[in-house]
Motif scaffolding. Sequence first.
Motif, PDB file in Angstrom:
ATOM      1  N   GLY A 143      13.840  -1.732  94.220  1.00 28.62           N
ATOM      2  CA  GLY A 143      14.586  -2.538  93.183  1.00 28.62           C
ATOM      3  C   GLY A 143      14.532  -1.185  91.960  1.00 28.62           C
ATOM      4  N   LYS A 144      14.109   0.029  92.242  1.00 26.96           N
ATOM      5  CA  LYS A 144      14.086   1.111  90.842  1.00 26.96           C
ATOM      6  C   LYS A 144      15.322   0.862  90.139  1.00 26.96           C
ATOM      7  N   ILE A 145      15.121   1.624  88.823  1.00 30.47           N
ATOM      8  CA  ILE A 145      16.808   1.625  88.266  1.00 30.47           C
ATOM      9  C   ILE A 145      16.487   3.085  88.105  1.00 30.47           C
ATOM     10  N   SER A 176      22.789  -2.242  85.037  1.00 32.13           N
ATOM     11  CA  SER A 176      23.517  -2.755  84.037  1.00 32.13           C
ATOM     12  C   SER A 176      22.627  -3.836  82.555  1.00 32.13           C
ATOM     13  N   VAL A 177      21.978  -4.719  83.750  1.00 28.58           N
ATOM     14  CA  VAL A 177      22.096  -6.514  83.171  1.00 28.58           C
ATOM     15  C   VAL A 177      19.613  -5.864  82.560  1.00 28.58           C
ATOM     16  N   ALA A 178      19.662  -5.221  83.363  1.00 28.58           N
ATOM     17  CA  ALA A 178      17.929  -4.286  82.914  1.00 28.58           C
ATOM     18  C   ALA A 178      18.259  -3.975  82.160  1.00 28.58           C
ATOM     19  N   MET A 179      18.924  -3.140  81.756  1.00 25.55           N
ATOM     20  CA  MET A 179      18.915  -2.321  81.005  1.00 25.55           C
ATOM     21  C   MET A 179      19.573  -2.460  79.651  1.00 25.55           C
ATOM     22  N   ASP A 180      20.025  -3.324  79.467  1.00 28.24           N
ATOM     23  CA  ASP A 180      21.212  -3.828  78.488  1.00 28.24           C
ATOM     24  C   ASP A 180      22.514  -2.949  78.142  1.00 28.24           C
ATOM     25  N   ASP A 184      29.353   0.810  82.513  1.00 32.56           N
ATOM     26  CA  ASP A 184      30.955   2.273  82.375  1.00 32.56           C
ATOM     27  C   ASP A 184      29.528   3.480  82.385  1.00 32.56           C
ATOM     28  N   GLN A 185      28.267   2.802  81.233  1.00 32.91           N
ATOM     29  CA  GLN A 185      27.689   3.475  80.589  1.00 32.91           C
ATOM     30  C   GLN A 185      26.709   4.586  82.050  1.00 32.91           C
ATOM     31  N   ILE A 186      26.656   3.585  82.526  1.00 32.98           N
ATOM     32  CA  ILE A 186      25.487   3.949  84.124  1.00 32.98           C
ATOM     33  C   ILE A 186      26.087   5.481  84.876  1.00 32.98           C
ATOM     34  N   ILE A 251      22.202 -12.307  87.421  1.00 34.80           N
ATOM     35  CA  ILE A 251      21.388 -11.162  87.566  1.00 34.80           C
ATOM     36  C   ILE A 251      20.025 -11.792  86.494  1.00 34.80           C
ATOM     37  N   GLN A 252      20.337 -11.815  85.302  1.00 39.41           N
ATOM     38  CA  GLN A 252      19.070 -12.329  84.267  1.00 39.41           C
ATOM     39  C   GLN A 252      18.256 -13.236  84.873  1.00 39.41           C
ATOM     40  N   ASN A 253      18.949 -14.630  86.020  1.00 39.74           N
ATOM     41  CA  ASN A 253      17.434 -15.284  86.019  1.00 39.74           C
ATOM     42  C   ASN A 253      17.178 -14.878  87.421  1.00 39.74           C
ATOM     43  N   ASP A 254      17.600 -14.015  87.807  1.00 42.43           N
ATOM     44  CA  ASP A 254      17.340 -13.758  89.699  1.00 42.43           C
ATOM     45  C   ASP A 254      16.244 -12.264  88.854  1.00 42.43           C
ATOM     46  N   HIS A 255      15.793 -11.651  87.839  1.00 43.41           N
ATOM     47  CA  HIS A 255      15.375 -11.344  87.630  1.00 43.41           C
ATOM     48  C   HIS A 255      14.004 -12.012  86.840  1.00 43.41           C
ATOM     49  N   PHE A 256      14.033 -12.438  86.144  1.00 44.07           N
ATOM     50  CA  PHE A 256      13.487 -13.257  85.316  1.00 44.07           C
ATOM     51  C   PHE A 256      12.314 -14.364  87.122  1.00 44.07           C
ATOM     52  N   ASN A 257      13.307 -15.062  87.224  1.00 47.22           N
ATOM     53  CA  ASN A 257      12.248 -15.564  89.020  1.00 47.22           C
ATOM     54  C   ASN A 257      11.714 -14.566  89.723  1.00 47.22           C
ATOM     55  N   ALA A 258      12.080 -13.234  90.157  1.00 47.62           N
ATOM     56  CA  ALA A 258      11.313 -12.526  91.053  1.00 47.62           C
ATOM     57  C   ALA A 258      10.230 -12.297  90.562  1.00 47.62           C
TER      58      ALA A 258
END
Length: 313
Positions: A143-145, A176-180, A184-186, A251-258
Amino acid sequence: MRSDTVTKPSPAMRQAMVSCEVGDDVFGEDPTVNELQNRVAKMFGMDKALFVPTGTMGNVISLMTHCNQRGVEALIGDLSHISIYEQGGIAQVAGILPRFLHNLPDGTFDIKELLGKIVNTTDPHFSNTRLICLENTHNRCGGKILPLQFMKQVKEIAESHSLNVHLDGARVLNASVAMDKPVDQILKYCDSVNMCFSKGLGAPVGSIIAGTEQFIASSVRMRKVLGGGMRQAGILAACALVSLDEAESNIQNDHFNALTMAQGIMTANTDQLFIDVQQIQSNIVFIQFLRDITSKEFCQRLTTVSQCILNRH
């Protein structure tokens, strides 16, 4: 524990399926599909988008469109989803030759290797390179960015060699969510993208590809020949629209839970398994088992991760 594809439609999705307007999408007349495609194209900063049944089909369509001559090459990471999990479809169906680049642990690859494998020749003995493929977030790399600087560098190299860049962005909204950062910037470093609604976004079915107007016009034809033209597809697009509404918080919840789960497991017991918690960047957790353990034993071990332990983190 298996995959972010193991989800069920939310109540809002089920209601949207019941109440949405539908038409014949093969004729371009399904208003809900059109709404989804327009919304995603705008969000991605691209000309147009196309709703497709699956992410695998989205990637095959994209590569067929970019590499519209049998026997040309696409440069692909050796740990990419396209390489490992899509049955070699680009070769099997489209006659595209994959040339593999060694994926580094962060999902990138060595720029020198990339430059060394680009082929542009009039010699009839060799295949020519047409496309570079990236994956963000990167599944098999945990799951690397992908760093934006790396994506920018790849895009500059592609342009200097008259190549295109395709992003397998099945989970690009996780990046996108992880990087805030707005997505479209990606995607400004890509010529096309494939994103799944049925993974981290939680919709039951569907993916979407996006790119230039010409790219999508050609992709419509490729979708048809692959059997991906759907009729009253609005009932599926309706779920996808809801998934976009709910995306950021889910997605924020998923990242936190992981991350919380990984920290809890490592706190509870470390003699049977190992998780490199520092490497978790999104919603994927890789567990290394240090000895033989059955799935039943593993699940029993998870019950020792109490809420008290989780709250410490």
